[in-house]
Design a protein around this motif. Sequence first.
Motif, PDB file in Angstrom:
ATOM      1  N   THR A 161       0.630  -1.346   0.098  1.00  0.00           N
ATOM      2  CA  THR A 161      -0.095  -0.004  -0.077  1.00  0.00           C
ATOM      3  C   THR A 161       0.934   1.393  -0.036  1.00  0.00           C
ATOM      4  O   THR A 161       0.580   2.295  -0.592  1.00  0.00           O
ATOM      5  CB  THR A 161      -0.859  -0.075   1.361  1.00  0.00           C
ATOM      6  OG1 THR A 161      -0.126   0.020   2.544  1.00  0.00           O
ATOM      7  CG2 THR A 161      -1.823  -1.076   1.214  1.00  0.00           C
ATOM      8  N   GLU A 162       2.086   1.226   0.503  1.00  0.00           N
ATOM      9  CA  GLU A 162       3.045   2.345   0.722  1.00  0.00           C
ATOM     10  C   GLU A 162       3.556   2.507  -0.649  1.00  0.00           C
ATOM     11  O   GLU A 162       4.102   3.719  -0.957  1.00  0.00           O
ATOM     12  CB  GLU A 162       4.132   2.001   1.643  1.00  0.00           C
ATOM     13  CG  GLU A 162       3.407   2.040   2.963  1.00  0.00           C
ATOM     14  CD  GLU A 162       4.272   1.832   4.098  1.00  0.00           C
ATOM     15  OE1 GLU A 162       5.660   1.739   3.706  1.00  0.00           O
ATOM     16  OE2 GLU A 162       4.098   1.642   5.121  1.00  0.00           O
ATOM     17  N   LEU A 163       3.610   1.723  -1.896  1.00  0.00           N
ATOM     18  CA  LEU A 163       4.063   1.910  -3.045  1.00  0.00           C
ATOM     19  C   LEU A 163       3.379   2.788  -4.130  1.00  0.00           C
ATOM     20  O   LEU A 163       2.223   2.927  -3.907  1.00  0.00           O
ATOM     21  CB  LEU A 163       4.306   0.566  -3.589  1.00  0.00           C
ATOM     22  CG  LEU A 163       5.112  -0.627  -3.060  1.00  0.00           C
ATOM     23  CD1 LEU A 163       5.183  -1.856  -3.543  1.00  0.00           C
ATOM     24  CD2 LEU A 163       6.692  -0.140  -2.585  1.00  0.00           C
ATOM     25  N   SER A 164       4.188   3.271  -4.930  1.00  0.00           N
ATOM     26  CA  SER A 164       3.224   3.989  -6.018  1.00  0.00           C
ATOM     27  C   SER A 164       2.954   3.131  -7.050  1.00  0.00           C
ATOM     28  O   SER A 164       3.681   1.987  -7.237  1.00  0.00           O
ATOM     29  CB  SER A 164       4.060   5.239  -6.585  1.00  0.00           C
ATOM     30  OG  SER A 164       5.253   4.723  -7.062  1.00  0.00           O
ATOM     31  N   ILE A 165       1.832   3.312  -7.952  1.00  0.00           N
ATOM     32  CA  ILE A 165       1.799   2.620  -9.071  1.00  0.00           C
ATOM     33  C   ILE A 165       3.056   2.586 -10.180  1.00  0.00           C
ATOM     34  O   ILE A 165       3.160   1.537 -10.640  1.00  0.00           O
ATOM     35  CB  ILE A 165       0.530   3.007  -9.728  1.00  0.00           C
ATOM     36  CG1 ILE A 165      -0.168   2.185 -10.884  1.00  0.00           C
ATOM     37  CG2 ILE A 165       0.784   4.407 -10.547  1.00  0.00           C
ATOM     38  CD1 ILE A 165      -0.309   0.875 -10.127  1.00  0.00           C
ATOM     39  N   SER A 166       3.802   3.601 -10.232  1.00  0.00           N
ATOM     40  CA  SER A 166       5.048   3.572 -10.924  1.00  0.00           C
ATOM     41  C   SER A 166       5.894   2.487 -10.776  1.00  0.00           C
ATOM     42  O   SER A 166       6.567   1.949 -11.402  1.00  0.00           O
ATOM     43  CB  SER A 166       5.524   5.017 -11.124  1.00  0.00           C
ATOM     44  OG  SER A 166       5.965   5.323  -9.932  1.00  0.00           O
ATOM     45  N   LEU A 218       5.378  -0.149  -8.924  1.00  0.00           N
ATOM     46  CA  LEU A 218       4.722  -1.647  -9.221  1.00  0.00           C
ATOM     47  C   LEU A 218       4.706  -1.789 -10.769  1.00  0.00           C
ATOM     48  O   LEU A 218       4.996  -2.909 -11.332  1.00  0.00           O
ATOM     49  CB  LEU A 218       3.193  -1.830  -8.876  1.00  0.00           C
ATOM     50  CG  LEU A 218       3.200  -2.001  -7.382  1.00  0.00           C
ATOM     51  CD1 LEU A 218       1.656  -1.802  -6.913  1.00  0.00           C
ATOM     52  CD2 LEU A 218       3.498  -3.432  -6.908  1.00  0.00           C
ATOM     53  N   ASP A 219       4.536  -0.704 -11.734  1.00  0.00           N
ATOM     54  CA  ASP A 219       4.548  -0.972 -13.170  1.00  0.00           C
ATOM     55  C   ASP A 219       6.287  -1.288 -13.477  1.00  0.00           C
ATOM     56  O   ASP A 219       6.249  -2.062 -14.244  1.00  0.00           O
ATOM     57  CB  ASP A 219       4.540   0.436 -13.709  1.00  0.00           C
ATOM     58  CG  ASP A 219       2.882   0.837 -13.677  1.00  0.00           C
ATOM     59  OD1 ASP A 219       2.132   0.016 -13.458  1.00  0.00           O
ATOM     60  OD2 ASP A 219       2.680   1.935 -13.897  1.00  0.00           O
ATOM     61  N   GLU A 220       7.282  -0.774 -12.779  1.00  0.00           N
ATOM     62  CA  GLU A 220       8.427  -1.037 -12.787  1.00  0.00           C
ATOM     63  C   GLU A 220       8.829  -2.246 -12.523  1.00  0.00           C
ATOM     64  O   GLU A 220       9.349  -3.179 -13.462  1.00  0.00           O
ATOM     65  CB  GLU A 220       9.437  -0.058 -12.473  1.00  0.00           C
ATOM     66  CG  GLU A 220      10.812  -0.309 -12.600  1.00  0.00           C
ATOM     67  CD  GLU A 220      11.621   1.027 -11.775  1.00  0.00           C
ATOM     68  OE1 GLU A 220      13.048   0.776 -11.976  1.00  0.00           O
ATOM     69  OE2 GLU A 220      11.167   1.903 -11.384  1.00  0.00           O
ATOM     70  N   VAL A 257      15.155  -8.836 -13.658  1.00  0.00           N
ATOM     71  CA  VAL A 257      14.215  -8.563 -12.631  1.00  0.00           C
ATOM     72  C   VAL A 257      14.753  -7.903 -11.611  1.00  0.00           C
ATOM     73  O   VAL A 257      15.752  -8.029 -11.000  1.00  0.00           O
ATOM     74  CB  VAL A 257      13.727 -10.094 -12.141  1.00  0.00           C
ATOM     75  CG1 VAL A 257      12.729 -10.024 -11.152  1.00  0.00           C
ATOM     76  CG2 VAL A 257      13.422 -11.009 -13.112  1.00  0.00           C
ATOM     77  N   ASN A 258      14.024  -6.903 -10.910  1.00  0.00           N
ATOM     78  CA  ASN A 258      14.389  -6.007 -10.189  1.00  0.00           C
ATOM     79  C   ASN A 258      14.055  -6.435  -8.565  1.00  0.00           C
ATOM     80  O   ASN A 258      13.382  -7.437  -8.697  1.00  0.00           O
ATOM     81  CB  ASN A 258      13.881  -4.524 -10.176  1.00  0.00           C
ATOM     82  CG  ASN A 258      12.445  -4.453 -10.018  1.00  0.00           C
ATOM     83  OD1 ASN A 258      11.724  -5.292  -9.456  1.00  0.00           O
ATOM     84  ND2 ASN A 258      11.573  -3.422 -10.349  1.00  0.00           N
ATOM     85  N   GLU A 259      14.794  -6.013  -7.599  1.00  0.00           N
ATOM     86  CA  GLU A 259      14.669  -6.523  -6.341  1.00  0.00           C
ATOM     87  C   GLU A 259      12.960  -6.266  -5.772  1.00  0.00           C
ATOM     88  O   GLU A 259      12.580  -7.072  -4.992  1.00  0.00           O
ATOM     89  CB  GLU A 259      15.701  -5.431  -5.531  1.00  0.00           C
ATOM     90  CG  GLU A 259      16.948  -5.875  -5.746  1.00  0.00           C
ATOM     91  CD  GLU A 259      17.852  -5.341  -4.771  1.00  0.00           C
ATOM     92  OE1 GLU A 259      17.605  -5.226  -3.368  1.00  0.00           O
ATOM     93  OE2 GLU A 259      19.051  -4.746  -5.216  1.00  0.00           O
ATOM     94  N   MET A 260      12.321  -5.407  -6.240  1.00  0.00           N
ATOM     95  CA  MET A 260      10.956  -5.333  -5.676  1.00  0.00           C
ATOM     96  C   MET A 260      10.263  -6.575  -6.139  1.00  0.00           C
ATOM     97  O   MET A 260       9.335  -7.075  -5.444  1.00  0.00           O
ATOM     98  CB  MET A 260      10.334  -4.033  -6.141  1.00  0.00           C
ATOM     99  CG  MET A 260       9.030  -3.748  -5.660  1.00  0.00           C
ATOM    100  SD  MET A 260       7.957  -2.198  -6.205  1.00  0.00           S
ATOM    101  CE  MET A 260       8.982  -1.021  -5.225  1.00  0.00           C
ATOM    102  N   ALA A 261      10.151  -6.783  -7.406  1.00  0.00           N
ATOM    103  CA  ALA A 261       9.793  -8.048  -7.899  1.00  0.00           C
ATOM    104  C   ALA A 261      10.005  -9.434  -7.416  1.00  0.00           C
ATOM    105  O   ALA A 261       9.523 -10.148  -7.041  1.00  0.00           O
ATOM    106  CB  ALA A 261      10.018  -8.080  -9.598  1.00  0.00           C
ATOM    107  N   LEU A 262      11.614  -9.268  -6.948  1.00  0.00           N
ATOM    108  CA  LEU A 262      11.995 -10.339  -6.210  1.00  0.00           C
ATOM    109  C   LEU A 262      11.257 -10.707  -4.848  1.00  0.00           C
ATOM    110  O   LEU A 262      10.982 -11.584  -4.343  1.00  0.00           O
ATOM    111  CB  LEU A 262      13.526 -10.354  -6.284  1.00  0.00           C
ATOM    112  CG  LEU A 262      13.929 -11.247  -4.908  1.00  0.00           C
ATOM    113  CD1 LEU A 262      14.006 -12.668  -5.637  1.00  0.00           C
ATOM    114  CD2 LEU A 262      15.433 -10.885  -4.587  1.00  0.00           C
TER     115      LEU A 262
END
Length: 504
Positions: free
Chosen positions: A262-267, A269-271, A282-287
């Motif tokens: 919930t604290e993330l921005s949609i951008s 999550l898009d990335e 694959v970036n660290e957030m996706a991991l």
Amino acid sequence: MDQNTPTIAAELRAEQVDQISDNLSKLDRLASLDASADADSSSSSSLPQGLQWMVKKSKELFNELERKQLVVVLPTIRQLMERVNEKNGLDYQEFDKFAQLLGRLVALKEGKNKLPVVRYLPCISDLPPSELNGPAPPEWLAMFVHSDVPSVCIEDHNACCNICLDDFEEPALAVEFQADGGDDGTQASPKPLRQLICGHVLHEDCLPMFQNDDYDDYDETFECPVCRAEIWTSPDQQTYDDYWDSLPPWQKMHENLLNWATELSISELDEALNSTTRGRPVNEMALSIWADQTYKRYVYSRMTDSPEGLVDCLIVGPERAQSVGALVSKGEHEDAIRWLKEFWDFSGLQGAPRLLAVLARHGHPDECHWVVHKFSLLDGVLTTFHFHAELHDCPDCRPASWWPVIRLAWPNASICPNPSMPTLIHLHRPMQLAVDNFVAAVGLRHNILMGLPAEHSVDLEHLRDLMHTEVNSLHERYNSWTSYLSAFFGDLHGRCERELKATG
């Protein structure tokens, strides 16, 4: 691979290996169910439990507000509505502050109603004074002009407001008791008076809760200035903690992931979603999203299927690994212990892990590579798996200095006091090292988590697709959260404006 390096898979009997396969199949089914769940944006059930709780609480409190209090909440509602529509992070703390504001307003309204409006009358001189201000006898009350407001007799030395120190003004005498006609018998105290629960009387305008509309100030205690009796206290509002404490570990992990999202921005999550497409790193957030979901399912499987219901492996992500390593190198062991076991304790896991599977970033001047450290706590074996031929030239890639911190983190566990020399194992390089190194390292750590040999073959493209599914599912949930909250705050905003317009 070093033949002396123990693995869980080497110790398993055939039927135990079958059990692992069954667990993997169950986790795959859970993954497909979790990822394909289509959240209904029109229902609060699509929200994380923390936001559901906040929405429910806010609805109940908003319906209890007075019309004049709507002016106070309207600016906050506008700000929250704009924040949601921007999709730049749904800060739970901001929504919780809004619910707390509503709680203070409702408590303030109820508190005011408990302080009755009264009219001052002087005490009867030929009657003994009472300890507290009390009602006037009928024969004494009849001497003054009639009022629907209850009258209280107050001794002369108490007949002033103990906040502003102005004397109370007594009402006019009834016409039949006026010596020369006096006034028309309509005089009354120019300032409304309120009687506190202790019996003392003060000007209404002098009480903090009646002075202005800055309702944020009313979260402190107010005491009677005469006897120090507690009149106003910070409202004891419901909290989310009781619900959280009741959750099993895997649900705490799930809620923690959603609250983080919930604290993330949609951008962002898009990335993360775009990084999971084939041919991209694959970036660290996706991991993190994929790893948290996988570990949650692993914990669920271990605690519901295994006879002991125990979780014996702890995964440590890159950020936590970097923090622990930096603290250990500085000798700050207490902070390193906190970082190492924070996730274990936070999730409510009992006992101690038997394995640590650590995914760490190993930087080179020109490019970044990933390694996986496997700590076997019972026998003191540390093995580092990697894909880069020159990694052995960098001694910092194997955190052997973690061992004292691990033993201090779980002092009652059976952890080997004399660990052996670390082992470095070079595995087959991915076809596209710069793109798939991260994915391969994640697959390696997943093998360790599931009790398989670390070098067990992993279909990197399939693993990437699984990550894409997980991130896409969270991406869709995020959009459903913003849709629901936008409608929720839009409805509150519309109700405020209609009510205020109706009252002019």
